[in-house]
Write a protein that holds these residues in place. Sequence first.
Motif, PDB file in Angstrom:
ATOM      1  N   UNK A  39      -6.503  29.387 120.688  1.00  0.00           N
ATOM      2  CA  UNK A  39      -6.888  27.998 120.456  1.00  0.00           C
ATOM      3  C   UNK A  39      -8.294  27.756 120.995  1.00  0.00           C
ATOM      4  N   UNK A  40      -9.096  26.950 120.287  1.00  0.00           N
ATOM      5  CA  UNK A  40     -10.456  26.616 120.702  1.00  0.00           C
ATOM      6  C   UNK A  40     -10.543  25.105 120.875  1.00  0.00           C
ATOM      7  N   UNK A  41     -11.018  24.679 122.051  1.00  0.00           N
ATOM      8  CA  UNK A  41     -11.180  23.254 122.358  1.00  0.00           C
ATOM      9  C   UNK A  41     -12.594  23.016 122.888  1.00  0.00           C
ATOM     10  N   UNK A  42     -13.043  21.768 122.834  1.00  0.00           N
ATOM     11  CA  UNK A  42     -14.338  21.441 123.421  1.00  0.00           C
ATOM     12  C   UNK A  42     -14.267  21.633 124.928  1.00  0.00           C
ATOM     13  N   UNK A  43     -15.378  22.061 125.517  1.00  0.00           N
ATOM     14  CA  UNK A  43     -15.399  22.294 126.966  1.00  0.00           C
ATOM     15  C   UNK A  43     -15.821  21.059 127.749  1.00  0.00           C
ATOM     16  N   UNK A  44     -16.525  20.149 127.100  1.00  0.00           N
ATOM     17  CA  UNK A  44     -17.068  18.992 127.804  1.00  0.00           C
ATOM     18  C   UNK A  44     -18.440  19.250 128.378  1.00  0.00           C
ATOM     19  N   UNK A  45     -18.891  20.516 128.373  1.00  0.00           N
ATOM     20  CA  UNK A  45     -20.232  20.847 128.885  1.00  0.00           C
ATOM     21  C   UNK A  45     -21.287  20.150 128.024  1.00  0.00           C
ATOM     22  N   UNK A  47     -21.903  17.032 127.890  1.00  0.00           N
ATOM     23  CA  UNK A  47     -21.612  15.608 127.820  1.00  0.00           C
ATOM     24  C   UNK A  47     -21.598  14.991 126.432  1.00  0.00           C
ATOM     25  N   UNK A  48     -21.734  15.781 125.368  1.00  0.00           N
ATOM     26  CA  UNK A  48     -21.721  15.218 124.018  1.00  0.00           C
ATOM     27  C   UNK A  48     -20.294  14.938 123.568  1.00  0.00           C
ATOM     28  N   UNK A  49     -19.394  15.884 123.799  1.00  0.00           N
ATOM     29  CA  UNK A  49     -17.983  15.730 123.454  1.00  0.00           C
ATOM     30  C   UNK A  49     -17.155  15.801 124.723  1.00  0.00           C
ATOM     31  N   UNK A  50     -16.076  15.020 124.797  1.00  0.00           N
ATOM     32  CA  UNK A  50     -15.195  15.137 125.962  1.00  0.00           C
ATOM     33  C   UNK A  50     -14.467  16.481 125.929  1.00  0.00           C
ATOM     34  N   UNK A  51     -13.950  16.937 127.067  1.00  0.00           N
ATOM     35  CA  UNK A  51     -13.211  18.201 127.079  1.00  0.00           C
ATOM     36  C   UNK A  51     -11.874  18.087 126.359  1.00  0.00           C
ATOM     37  N   UNK A  52     -11.404  19.250 125.896  1.00  0.00           N
ATOM     38  CA  UNK A  52     -10.048  19.424 125.365  1.00  0.00           C
ATOM     39  C   UNK A  52      -9.782  18.813 123.992  1.00  0.00           C
ATOM     40  N   UNK A  53     -10.834  18.522 123.208  1.00  0.00           N
ATOM     41  CA  UNK A  53     -10.613  18.139 121.817  1.00  0.00           C
ATOM     42  C   UNK A  53     -10.375  19.412 121.016  1.00  0.00           C
ATOM     43  N   UNK A  54      -9.332  19.452 120.215  1.00  0.00           N
ATOM     44  CA  UNK A  54      -9.031  20.637 119.428  1.00  0.00           C
ATOM     45  C   UNK A  54     -10.125  20.869 118.395  1.00  0.00           C
TER      46      UNK A  54
END
Length: 86
Positions: A39-45, A47-54
């Motif tokens: 599974x690949x999720x956003x890391x949040x690094x 600050x553009x996307x929050x963490x844990x978005x699929x």
Amino acid sequence: TIPVTIQPSSQHALMVGDNSPLPYVDFLETPELVRPGDRVVTSGDGGVFPPDLLVGQIVEGREGRLRIRPSPPVPQDALAAGGADG
């Protein structure tokens, strides 16, 4: 380019678009820990996307490079109704 985390190994990487349907994985520290189906999720690094978005799932491209099959988007009416499950 989007910073991502690959689960379950918690590997950080970048998802990079190349005008193909499957973006590739770049700057992966330990590729041996990543398998097709992970599974690949956003890391949040950054600050553009929050963490844990699929984002999607790891697949192996024809050239042997790790790529990401994007998950389908959640329909807007499902979000308005309180979630993807309705």
